[in-house]
Design an enzyme around this catalytic site. Structure first.
Site, short mmCIF file in Angstrom:
data_model
loop_
_atom_site.label_atom_id
_atom_site.label_comp_id
_atom_site.label_asym_id
_atom_site.label_seq_id
_atom_site.Cartn_x
_atom_site.Cartn_y
_atom_site.Cartn_z
N GLU A 143 -5.65 -3.33 -1.58
CA GLU A 143 -6.17 -4.57 -0.97
C GLU A 143 -7.31 -5.18 -1.79
OE1 GLU A 143 -5.47 -1.75 0.51
OE2 GLU A 143 -4.85 -2.00 2.59
N THR A 145 0.87 -1.18 0.00
CA THR A 145 0.00 0.00 0.00
C THR A 145 0.91 1.22 0.00
OG1 THR A 145 -0.07 0.11 2.40
CG2 THR A 145 -1.78 -1.18 1.34
N TRP A 204 -20.33 15.30 11.64
CA TRP A 204 -19.27 15.04 10.66
C TRP A 204 -19.41 15.95 9.45
CZ3 TRP A 204 -18.33 9.04 10.09
CH2 TRP A 204 -17.87 8.55 11.32
N LYS A 239 -14.54 16.25 12.33
CA LYS A 239 -15.51 16.04 13.40
C LYS A 239 -15.71 17.36 14.13
CE LYS A 239 -14.15 11.25 13.67
NZ LYS A 239 -12.75 11.07 13.32
#
Ligand code: ADP
Length: 550
Positions: free
Chosen positions: A331, A187, A448, A443
């Site tokens: 992934e 990654t 959010w 946040k």
């Protein structure tokens, strides 16, 4: 009761044999920056893959499971390595040439690579690392470049063409178990340390079939795909393997990745498809507005890796090029979703679907997990973390040469699903809309705010070239958005007007108070906004921040 069907192993070797015979006339065209690009047929690539396998086994002593790394641009030789290494039973490890040196050292040592095949033009990057890479025994150099830096180092140096010359193209490809490792990719470490994902022959085979389905990229041997997404970025999104299944021609940019040459190769070679991250398409758009050229040969462009701003899609619609949004990860091989609207809709009805991340293919199961750990409904409103599972989804990370594969709790659920770290909603008809990465969500006072929504709205302003929004600490609200903006050339817009513009589509309490003009948004090694860097620049007081309140 068992079936009566044959149990044939799904391997990269089968894809190679198929492509080099049935589609032997299809071509890989590599841009050279000179009058003529370099052309090689799939048949020739297959023959040369056989020779490369002979060289790796007979001359370099590569054995089953040995890791052979590549540090290469997208080109025909890299495609040869893609097929030769897994088909001989070894493991292809593509190295991301844009990673910081210390991460490359970490990755090569973690994978314990034995050989590295490098493009000559990348030797200045590789040579200083070699003293820190004790497992590398051989360096194979492909293409032009100054090799003198390799003298005196503790590695054997080979020339790619000399290594292949005179060898037999008939390699006795072994019968492999489809679950064996074929390729690995780390990654890119946008968040945290790089982690090794090891693809199996089976996962690559099944993923390639999906790439080729009409509901995904759906190309044929009448098409040419411009593969801008690097071969080190999740196997160029599976394209080199998929193309050998169906004979799609490949146009490879090699090291000519700037907007000018990309526009030139589109005009010269007339690809019908292309794949790259939004940054590339932003850059090309700016190039085309300065030097207009017709790129409408590209019927479809696959865009993903980070959220595609709807304004970018509209701009390409006007050029006669349809961007199709896709979501995925290292992934997930990476095909997770693609945003083809349901059939039978008019252009206006299609739009709301096109700007989603898309829907899941049959091979990928998805669920949304709420803050309390409960599975959320697909109602287009309930927002949670996306988890996926399927035949080309990672179930663990590589543990190193002597370690066991590991399954960190923050990446895998107890029942084996991959936690993507992406937050979003899924509509009743299965379309995913991502609002943020869990780590990038702002946040503010218990609510959010989506950084992506703010960015998309800002980038819809004609005088904004790019905009990245990050969370910064705030005494009253915990976190608030900071907007960093790159203005288009000659723009004169001020912060107040930008804030009012945002206010047309975004709730007032979500509008950023903190604004900074920047010359460019910092990017990761695969061209995504590097929010870690922006947050650090802010913390270190490196940004000139202006407070604007409504
Ligand atoms: P890294 O995680 O190191 O950035 P990856 O290339 O594996 O490397 O990145 C996968 C992530 O990229 C996803 O989890 C998601 O956050 C983001 N991403 C990929 N495609 C999209 C998309 N179409 N829209 C929004 N985010 C995307």
């Amino acid at each position: 009761m068992l079936s009566t069907m044959q149990d044939v192993q799904l391997t990269v070797t089968r894809i190679l044999k198929h492509g080099m015979t049935i589609h032997g006339r299809s071509q890989v065209t590599t841009w050279t920056g000179e009058a003529e690009p370099h052309r090689r047929s799939f048949a020739e690539i297959g023959a040369r893959a056989g020779r490369l396998a002979h060289a790796l086994r007979d001359e370099l002593g590569v054995q089953q499971d040995d890791r052979v790394a590549t540090l290469m641009w997208n080109n025909a030789e890299h495609v040869e390595a893609y097929f030769a290494i897994p088909s001989m039973g070894a493991v292809l490890h593509t190295l991301n040439l844009r990673l910081p040196p210390e991460q490359l050292v970490f990755i090569v040592n973690h994978a314990a690579d034995k050989v590295v095949i490098a493009n000559g033009t990348l030797l200045p990057l590789l040579v200083p690392l070699l003293p820190h890479l004790p497992t590398i025994e051989h360096v194979v150099v492909a293409g032009p470049g100054d090799r003198s830096g390799l003298e005196g180092l503790n590695v054997r140096v080979h020339d790619y063409e000399e290594l292949l010359a005179g060898r037999s193209e008939a390699y006795p490809w072994p019968e492999l178990d489809e679950r064996q490792a074929a390729a690995m990719c780390y990654t890119s470490g946008t968040t945290g340390d790089p982690k090794g994902v090891v693809y199996s022959h089976r996962s690559i085979y099944l993923h390639s079939m999906q790439v080729n389905m009409a509901e995904s990229m759906g190309l044929t041997d009448a098409d040419t795909t411009l593969v801008v997404v690097p071969q080190f970025h999740v196997n160029a999104w599976g394209l080199p393997h998929a193309t050998f299944m169906t004979g799609i021609n490949m146009l490879m940019p090699d090291r000519f990745l700037q907007p000018g040459p990309i526009a030139d190769m589109i005009v010269a070679e007339q690809p019908t498809h292309a794949a790259a991250v939004p940054t590339i398409w932003q850059g090309l758009l700016a190039e085309l507005s300065a030097n207009p050229r017709d790129i409408s040969c590209m019927k479809q462009v696959t865009i993903g890796g980070s959220a595609c701003p709807p304004s970018l899609m509209e701009a390409y619609d006007r050029l006669g090029v349809r961007l199709c949004h896709a979501w995925g990860m290292t992934e997930t091989s990476p095909l997770g979703t693609m945003a083809h609207p349901p059939a039978g809709l008019g252009a206006d009805e299609e739009w709301p679907y096109r700007i989603t991340q898309g829907r899941f293919p049959a091979g990928v199961e998805a669920r949304l997990i709420g803050p309390g750990g409960d599975v959320l409904p697909w109602d287009g409103e309930s927002a949670g973390e996306l988890e996926v599972r399927g035949t080309w989804i990672a179930g663990s990370y590589y543990g190193g040469a002597s370690g066991e594969p590991h399954r960190p709790e923050d990446k895998f659920s107890a029942d084996g699903w991959l936690k993507t770290g992406d937050v979003g909603v899924i509509s009743t008809d299965g379309y995913l809309t991502l609002t943020d990465r869990a780590k990038d969500v702002i946040k503010s006072g218990g609510e959010w705010i989506s950084s992506v929504e703010l960015e998309n709205a800002l980038m819809a302003h004609p005088e904004v070239a790019e905009a990245a929004v990050v969370a910064v600490p705030d005494d009253k609200w915990g976190e608030r958005p900071l907007a960093t903006v790159v203005l288009a050339e000659g723009a004169t817009v001020d912060y107040n007007s930008l804030r009012s513009f945002l206010g047309e589509s975004i709730a007032k309490w979500q509008l950023p108070e903190r604004w900074a003009l920047v010359p460019a948004v910092p990017k990761t090694s695969v061209g995504k906004f590097d929010k870690k860097v922006i947050r650090k620049q802010y913390a270190d007081g490196e940004l000139e921040v202006t407070l604007v309140e409504g």
